[in-house]
Design a protein around this motif. Structure first.
Motif, PDB file in Angstrom:
ATOM      1  N   TYR A 242      11.705  27.602  11.699  1.00 17.81           N
ATOM      2  CA  TYR A 242      12.906  28.385  11.393  1.00 17.81           C
ATOM      3  C   TYR A 242      13.526  27.838  10.110  1.00 17.81           C
ATOM      4  O   TYR A 242      13.747  26.632   9.981  1.00 17.81           O
ATOM      5  N   ARG A 243      13.800  28.703   9.152  1.00 19.90           N
ATOM      6  CA  ARG A 243      14.283  28.290   7.845  1.00 19.90           C
ATOM      7  C   ARG A 243      15.802  28.134   7.873  1.00 19.90           C
ATOM      8  O   ARG A 243      16.554  29.066   7.599  1.00 19.90           O
ATOM      9  N   THR A 244      16.221  26.934   8.253  1.00 22.17           N
ATOM     10  CA  THR A 244      17.640  26.664   8.505  1.00 22.17           C
ATOM     11  C   THR A 244      18.300  25.931   7.345  1.00 22.17           C
ATOM     12  O   THR A 244      19.398  25.390   7.498  1.00 22.17           O
ATOM     13  N   MET A 245      17.654  25.911   6.178  1.00 25.27           N
ATOM     14  CA  MET A 245      18.249  25.252   5.023  1.00 25.27           C
ATOM     15  C   MET A 245      19.440  26.085   4.522  1.00 25.27           C
ATOM     16  O   MET A 245      19.394  27.318   4.547  1.00 25.27           O
ATOM     17  N   SER A 253      19.965  35.894   3.064  1.00 29.21           N
ATOM     18  CA  SER A 253      21.295  36.407   3.394  1.00 29.21           C
ATOM     19  C   SER A 253      21.923  35.529   4.457  1.00 29.21           C
ATOM     20  O   SER A 253      21.239  34.737   5.126  1.00 29.21           O
ATOM     21  N   GLU A 254      23.210  35.653   4.635  1.00 33.42           N
ATOM     22  CA  GLU A 254      23.916  34.923   5.691  1.00 33.42           C
ATOM     23  C   GLU A 254      23.393  35.338   7.058  1.00 33.42           C
ATOM     24  O   GLU A 254      23.214  34.514   7.962  1.00 33.42           O
ATOM     25  N   GLU A 255      23.126  36.636   7.207  1.00 34.56           N
ATOM     26  CA  GLU A 255      22.619  37.144   8.484  1.00 34.56           C
ATOM     27  C   GLU A 255      21.255  36.537   8.804  1.00 34.56           C
ATOM     28  O   GLU A 255      20.995  36.141   9.945  1.00 34.56           O
ATOM     29  N   TYR A 256      20.371  36.466   7.807  1.00 39.42           N
ATOM     30  CA  TYR A 256      19.045  35.879   8.009  1.00 39.42           C
ATOM     31  C   TYR A 256      19.176  34.414   8.408  1.00 39.42           C
ATOM     32  O   TYR A 256      18.501  33.957   9.351  1.00 39.42           O
ATOM     33  N   TYR A 257      20.033  33.681   7.710  1.00 39.14           N
ATOM     34  CA  TYR A 257      20.255  32.267   8.028  1.00 39.14           C
ATOM     35  C   TYR A 257      20.732  32.114   9.469  1.00 39.14           C
ATOM     36  O   TYR A 257      20.223  31.258  10.219  1.00 39.14           O
ATOM     37  N   ASN A 258      21.692  32.923   9.885  1.00 40.25           N
ATOM     38  CA  ASN A 258      22.230  32.816  11.245  1.00 40.25           C
ATOM     39  C   ASN A 258      21.156  33.111  12.286  1.00 40.25           C
ATOM     40  O   ASN A 258      21.110  32.467  13.342  1.00 40.25           O
ATOM     41  N   GLN A 259      20.281  34.068  11.998  1.00 41.92           N
ATOM     42  CA  GLN A 259      19.179  34.366  12.918  1.00 41.92           C
ATOM     43  C   GLN A 259      18.237  33.180  13.040  1.00 41.92           C
ATOM     44  O   GLN A 259      17.766  32.855  14.143  1.00 41.92           O
ATOM     45  N   GLN A 260      17.957  32.530  11.917  1.00 43.52           N
ATOM     46  CA  GLN A 260      17.090  31.363  11.927  1.00 43.52           C
ATOM     47  C   GLN A 260      17.712  30.222  12.735  1.00 43.52           C
ATOM     48  O   GLN A 260      17.033  29.549  13.512  1.00 43.52           O
ATOM     49  N   ALA A 264      16.202  28.494  16.138  1.00 43.06           N
ATOM     50  CA  ALA A 264      15.931  27.058  16.214  1.00 43.06           C
ATOM     51  C   ALA A 264      16.678  26.418  17.376  1.00 43.06           C
ATOM     52  O   ALA A 264      16.139  25.553  18.079  1.00 43.06           O
ATOM     53  N   LYS A 265      17.925  26.818  17.586  1.00 43.75           N
ATOM     54  CA  LYS A 265      18.701  26.276  18.708  1.00 43.75           C
ATOM     55  C   LYS A 265      18.039  26.604  20.037  1.00 43.75           C
ATOM     56  O   LYS A 265      17.931  25.748  20.928  1.00 43.75           O
ATOM     57  N   ILE A 310      22.272  22.030  14.582  1.00 42.97           N
ATOM     58  CA  ILE A 310      21.301  23.024  15.034  1.00 42.97           C
ATOM     59  C   ILE A 310      20.523  22.546  16.255  1.00 42.97           C
ATOM     60  O   ILE A 310      20.413  23.254  17.260  1.00 42.97           O
ATOM     61  N   ILE A 311      19.971  21.333  16.182  1.00 46.66           N
ATOM     62  CA  ILE A 311      19.125  20.857  17.289  1.00 46.66           C
ATOM     63  C   ILE A 311      19.818  19.800  18.140  1.00 46.66           C
ATOM     64  O   ILE A 311      19.256  19.325  19.120  1.00 46.66           O
TER      65      ILE A 311
END
Length: 348
Positions: A242-245, A253-260, A264-265, A310-311
């Motif tokens: 999951y690309r959480t950088m 996008s912010e939405e893509y980041y939040n999905q990642q 991951a969580k 995140i983790i």
């Protein structure tokens, strides 16, 4: 009928006890049987209890945890031929990685030679004294005479973009090097996502976790009291595929980041629920042996800022790139200790 319900409960208790005993947890298996009350009314449970007590009397204490071997793997190659043809990394893959097929054979070899999977919880106990200080002590492992413990660690469980993403859009594609692309939950199981050479997205056992889970399901006596592998991740390229950088917010996008982040969580929690230990592999996947304490502190600050939320907190650290720290009382160690790490694994 009441008699049928009683028999159903009897079989349920027996199945749970046998599962515990298969993992060498005879004490809890006996307690499970005893929960039925007077076992003279349940001859099968009474016989099983006697069997467990007899087996316990034959177990041998494994007294030296320092001699427990730790087998460390990077993420596994699923398509070995594809990995070897990578112009940039093929030689490194061939030298430093093993394939899913090879890992399966290693598990079979370990099992056939009496090895049993353990983790730190199997042989280390911790408590807090009256002054609030942490204390650690060895906990005995009791195994049959023909069994011996082994730990398994997997590193780089990030499914890094360079090995799966050929066009730079942060998504796995058919131009990858033959690796799984992430860990996902499917039908109550943890499996891998994998994009094959034709571009098809598949789900199944394409890396260590689902392969190990299937092996334990088939051989429950390979697992000591629920022990699982240690999974070590760096953070610079995200975790578990999951690309959480933070940089993803601008690139995608912010939405893509939040999905990642949510993905991951979810997988981190699923792994912990299954018994896996999540460990830090440094933030930048670099050798701490070559770094000053200030550099280590900066790297771990990046870990805290971008990964911990995140983790969750992790207390296990796996050194990257065959490095270590030589002084476990020095400044570098104090930086790591103050970051919450208590268990350290040399790698290489």
């Amino acid at each position: 009928s009441a008699a049928a319900q009683a028999e159903q409960e009897n079989q349920r208790i027996l199945a749970q006890a046998e599962e515990l005993a298969a993992g060498y947890n005879y004490e809890d298996a006996i307690m499970m049987l005893d929960s039925m009350g007077d076992l003279t009314q349940h001859q099968d449970l009474q016989a099983k209890r006697a069997e467990y007590i007899n087996t316990m009397s034959t177990l041998i204490e494994y007294k030296d945890p320092s001699m427990i071997p730790n087998l460390s793997f990077h993420v596994l190659i699923h398509d070995l031929a594809k990995a070897k043809t990578s112009e940039q990394y093929g030689g490194s893959y061939n030298k430093n990685f093993v394939s899913t097929s090879e890992f399966t054979k290693i598990l079979e070899h370990l099992y056939n030679n009496g090895y049993v999977l353990v983790d730190f919880d199997s042989f280390v106990g911790s408590k807090t004294d009256i002054n609030g200080n942490e204390q650690f002590e060895a906990v005995p492992i009791y195994l049959p005479a023909d069994k011996k413990p082994v730990m398994i660690t997997e590193t780089l469980v990030n499914y890094e973009t360079f090995s799966i993403d050929s066009d730079g859009d942060l998504e796995a594609d058919k131009g990858g090097d033959g690796f799984a692309s992430k860990l996902v939950g499917k039908d109550g199981k943890i499996v891998n996502e994998y994009v094959d050479a034709e571009g098809n997205t598949l789900y199944g056992a394409y890396d260590l976790v689902p392969i190990l889970e299937a092996f334990i399901e088939a051989h429950p006596d390979f697992c000591y009291r629920g022990a699982r592998a240690t999974l070590a991740v760096s953070g610079e390229d995200g975790v578990f595929g999951y690309r959480t950088m933070h940089s993803v917010k601008e690139k995608k996008s912010e939405e893509y980041y939040n999905q990642q982040v949510e993905g991951a969580k979810a997988i981190a929690q699923a792994l912990r629920d299954r018994g896996y230990t999540i460990a830090c592999y440094t933030y930048k996947n670099d050798a701490y042996a070559n770094w000053s304490s200030a550099q280590i502190q900066a790297d771990l600050q990046s870990w805290t800022n971008q990964i911990t939320s995140i983790i969750g907190n992790v207390d296990t650290f796996v050194f990257a790139k065959t490095s270590n720290i030589t002084d476990y009382n020095g400044n570098s160690f104090q930086v790591m200790y103050q970051s919450g790490f208590r268990y350290f694994i040399s790698n290489g």
